[in-house]
Design a protein around this motif. Structure first.
Motif, PDB file in Angstrom:
ATOM      1  N   PRO A  96     -90.182  22.017  -3.154  1.00 51.17           N
ATOM      2  CA  PRO A  96     -89.183  21.575  -3.956  1.00 51.17           C
ATOM      3  C   PRO A  96     -88.313  22.192  -4.775  1.00 51.17           C
ATOM      4  N   PRO A  97     -87.072  21.781  -5.170  1.00 46.07           N
ATOM      5  CA  PRO A  97     -86.632  22.671  -6.045  1.00 46.07           C
ATOM      6  C   PRO A  97     -87.370  22.846  -7.148  1.00 46.07           C
ATOM      7  N   GLY A  98     -86.312  24.448  -7.769  1.00 53.23           N
ATOM      8  CA  GLY A  98     -86.838  24.673  -9.147  1.00 53.23           C
ATOM      9  C   GLY A  98     -87.209  23.957 -10.445  1.00 53.23           C
ATOM     10  N   PHE A  99     -86.858  24.454 -11.123  1.00 56.58           N
ATOM     11  CA  PHE A  99     -87.264  23.729 -12.428  1.00 56.58           C
ATOM     12  C   PHE A  99     -86.202  22.815 -12.973  1.00 56.58           C
ATOM     13  N   TYR A 100     -87.092  22.045 -13.977  1.00 56.16           N
ATOM     14  CA  TYR A 100     -85.927  21.463 -15.085  1.00 56.16           C
ATOM     15  C   TYR A 100     -85.781  21.544 -16.621  1.00 56.16           C
ATOM     16  N   GLN A 101     -84.818  22.277 -16.382  1.00 58.05           N
ATOM     17  CA  GLN A 101     -84.261  22.746 -17.940  1.00 58.05           C
ATOM     18  C   GLN A 101     -83.960  21.378 -19.304  1.00 58.05           C
ATOM     19  N   PRO A 102     -84.504  21.074 -20.356  1.00 53.64           N
ATOM     20  CA  PRO A 102     -83.428  19.924 -20.880  1.00 53.64           C
ATOM     21  C   PRO A 102     -81.939  20.633 -21.881  1.00 53.64           C
ATOM     22  N   VAL A 103     -81.292  19.885 -21.878  1.00 51.32           N
ATOM     23  CA  VAL A 103     -80.019  20.481 -22.168  1.00 51.32           C
ATOM     24  C   VAL A 103     -79.800  19.329 -23.859  1.00 51.32           C
ATOM     25  N   PHE A 104     -79.554  19.839 -24.625  1.00 48.99           N
ATOM     26  CA  PHE A 104     -79.249  19.110 -25.949  1.00 48.99           C
ATOM     27  C   PHE A 104     -77.754  19.427 -26.404  1.00 48.99           C
ATOM     28  N   SER A 105     -77.003  18.153 -26.817  1.00 46.17           N
ATOM     29  CA  SER A 105     -76.184  18.756 -27.842  1.00 46.17           C
ATOM     30  C   SER A 105     -76.296  18.705 -28.976  1.00 46.17           C
ATOM     31  N   VAL A 106     -75.825  19.409 -29.830  1.00 47.23           N
ATOM     32  CA  VAL A 106     -75.959  20.235 -31.357  1.00 47.23           C
ATOM     33  C   VAL A 106     -74.017  20.048 -31.810  1.00 47.23           C
ATOM     34  N   ARG A 107     -74.281  19.246 -33.030  1.00 48.66           N
ATOM     35  CA  ARG A 107     -73.052  18.481 -34.378  1.00 48.66           C
ATOM     36  C   ARG A 107     -73.411  19.530 -35.463  1.00 48.66           C
ATOM     37  N   GLU A 108     -72.405  20.161 -36.336  1.00 47.34           N
ATOM     38  CA  GLU A 108     -73.184  20.559 -37.655  1.00 47.34           C
ATOM     39  C   GLU A 108     -71.824  20.695 -37.748  1.00 47.34           C
ATOM     40  N   VAL A 109     -72.248  20.986 -39.302  1.00 49.54           N
ATOM     41  CA  VAL A 109     -70.980  21.009 -40.244  1.00 49.54           C
ATOM     42  C   VAL A 109     -71.739  21.633 -41.235  1.00 49.54           C
ATOM     43  N   THR A 110     -70.501  22.715 -41.899  1.00 48.85           N
ATOM     44  CA  THR A 110     -71.856  23.163 -42.855  1.00 48.85           C
ATOM     45  C   THR A 110     -70.977  23.466 -44.137  1.00 48.85           C
ATOM     46  N   THR A 111     -70.469  23.523 -45.172  1.00 46.19           N
ATOM     47  CA  THR A 111     -70.582  23.309 -47.225  1.00 46.19           C
ATOM     48  C   THR A 111     -70.921  23.684 -48.333  1.00 46.19           C
ATOM     49  N   LYS A 112     -69.877  24.448 -48.829  1.00 52.10           N
ATOM     50  CA  LYS A 112     -70.885  24.358 -50.532  1.00 52.10           C
ATOM     51  C   LYS A 112     -69.616  23.392 -51.003  1.00 52.10           C
ATOM     52  N   VAL A 113     -70.552  22.881 -51.788  1.00 58.32           N
ATOM     53  CA  VAL A 113     -69.797  22.155 -52.928  1.00 58.32           C
ATOM     54  C   VAL A 113     -70.536  22.107 -54.946  1.00 58.32           C
ATOM     55  N   THR A 114     -69.349  21.652 -55.285  1.00 56.06           N
ATOM     56  CA  THR A 114     -69.613  21.310 -56.986  1.00 56.06           C
ATOM     57  C   THR A 114     -69.919  20.522 -57.241  1.00 56.06           C
ATOM     58  N   LEU A 115     -71.083  19.634 -57.743  1.00 56.35           N
ATOM     59  CA  LEU A 115     -70.300  18.362 -58.118  1.00 56.35           C
ATOM     60  C   LEU A 115     -71.146  17.975 -59.525  1.00 56.35           C
ATOM     61  N   TRP A 116     -70.455  17.203 -60.594  1.00 55.89           N
ATOM     62  CA  TRP A 116     -71.129  17.336 -61.933  1.00 55.89           C
ATOM     63  C   TRP A 116     -73.010  16.142 -61.458  1.00 55.89           C
ATOM     64  N   ASP A 117     -72.956  16.251 -62.857  1.00 52.24           N
ATOM     65  CA  ASP A 117     -74.364  15.391 -62.662  1.00 52.24           C
ATOM     66  C   ASP A 117     -74.186  14.251 -62.198  1.00 52.24           C
ATOM     67  N   GLY A 118     -74.765  13.506 -61.463  1.00 52.22           N
ATOM     68  CA  GLY A 118     -74.759  12.104 -61.380  1.00 52.22           C
ATOM     69  C   GLY A 118     -74.134  11.881 -60.060  1.00 52.22           C
ATOM     70  N   ALA A 119     -72.542  12.734 -59.422  1.00 54.58           N
ATOM     71  CA  ALA A 119     -72.312  12.457 -58.417  1.00 54.58           C
ATOM     72  C   ALA A 119     -72.704  12.418 -57.428  1.00 54.58           C
ATOM     73  N   THR A 120     -72.482  11.473 -56.494  1.00 59.91           N
ATOM     74  CA  THR A 120     -72.281  11.547 -55.649  1.00 59.91           C
ATOM     75  C   THR A 120     -71.181  11.994 -54.175  1.00 59.91           C
ATOM     76  N   LEU A 121     -71.787  12.552 -53.328  1.00 63.25           N
ATOM     77  CA  LEU A 121     -70.440  13.216 -51.768  1.00 63.25           C
ATOM     78  C   LEU A 121     -71.084  12.358 -51.198  1.00 63.25           C
ATOM     79  N   VAL A 122     -69.892  12.026 -50.188  1.00 70.12           N
ATOM     80  CA  VAL A 122     -69.420  11.482 -49.364  1.00 70.12           C
ATOM     81  C   VAL A 122     -69.181  12.874 -47.853  1.00 70.12           C
TER      82      VAL A 122
END
Length: 159
Positions: free
Chosen positions: A41-67
């Protein structure tokens, strides 16, 4: 924690990985052994994945919430539908066939709240009921798989 003792610097890199399916590598092959021909039978199966990513550097005040947003994904599904038998008739069958497309957008939102914490485990600047800022929590308890263990000085572990 920054030098001003009120702000927090964060390096955030969320990543979403989703399974997309399999891709088949190689084709059918023929094996010959001892005068016998065997189709492999035909060859072998390789899984395919999609990747989404984001990178950030941020400075927050104490107790603040980042979205954080932007990890969007759009799925487009194509639909080909027909009435059995009637949809197969040339020319006349067009009245019994339909084609359509539907799309779905998804957006992942991540909420991060940063708090400065004192070495004793309490919030450094914020006050909670009966706990002053930068104080030690009284009789802190550590939970383990076996049992709860008190971390207070001079206490006897509970059994």
């Amino acid at each position: 924690m920054e030098e001003d003792d009120y702000s927090i610097s964060l390096d955030l890199a969320p990543k979403v990985t989703e399974f997309e399916g399999f891709v088949e590598y190689g084709g059918p092959s023929v094996a010959v052994s001892g005068g016998k021909t065997v189709t492999v039978p035909p060859g072998f199966y390789q899984p395919v994945f999609s990747v989404r990513e984001v990178t950030t550097k941020v400075t927050l005040w104490d107790g603040a919430t980042l979205v954080m947003g932007g990890l969007t994904r759009e799925e487009v599904k194509k639909v080909h539908d027909k009435v059995p038998v009637l949809g197969d008739i040339p020319l006349f069958g067009r009245a019994f066939r339909s084609r359509g497309e539907s799309s779905q957008k998804r957006n992942l939102l991540i909420f991060v709240t940063a708090n400065l914490v004192s070495p004793g485990g309490s919030p450094k600047k914020q006050a909670f009921a009966d706990v002053q800022p930068s104080s030690l929590f009284q009789n802190p308890t550590m939970v383990t798989p076996g049992r709860a263990v008190s971390r207070a000085k001079g206490s006897v572990p509970s059994r």
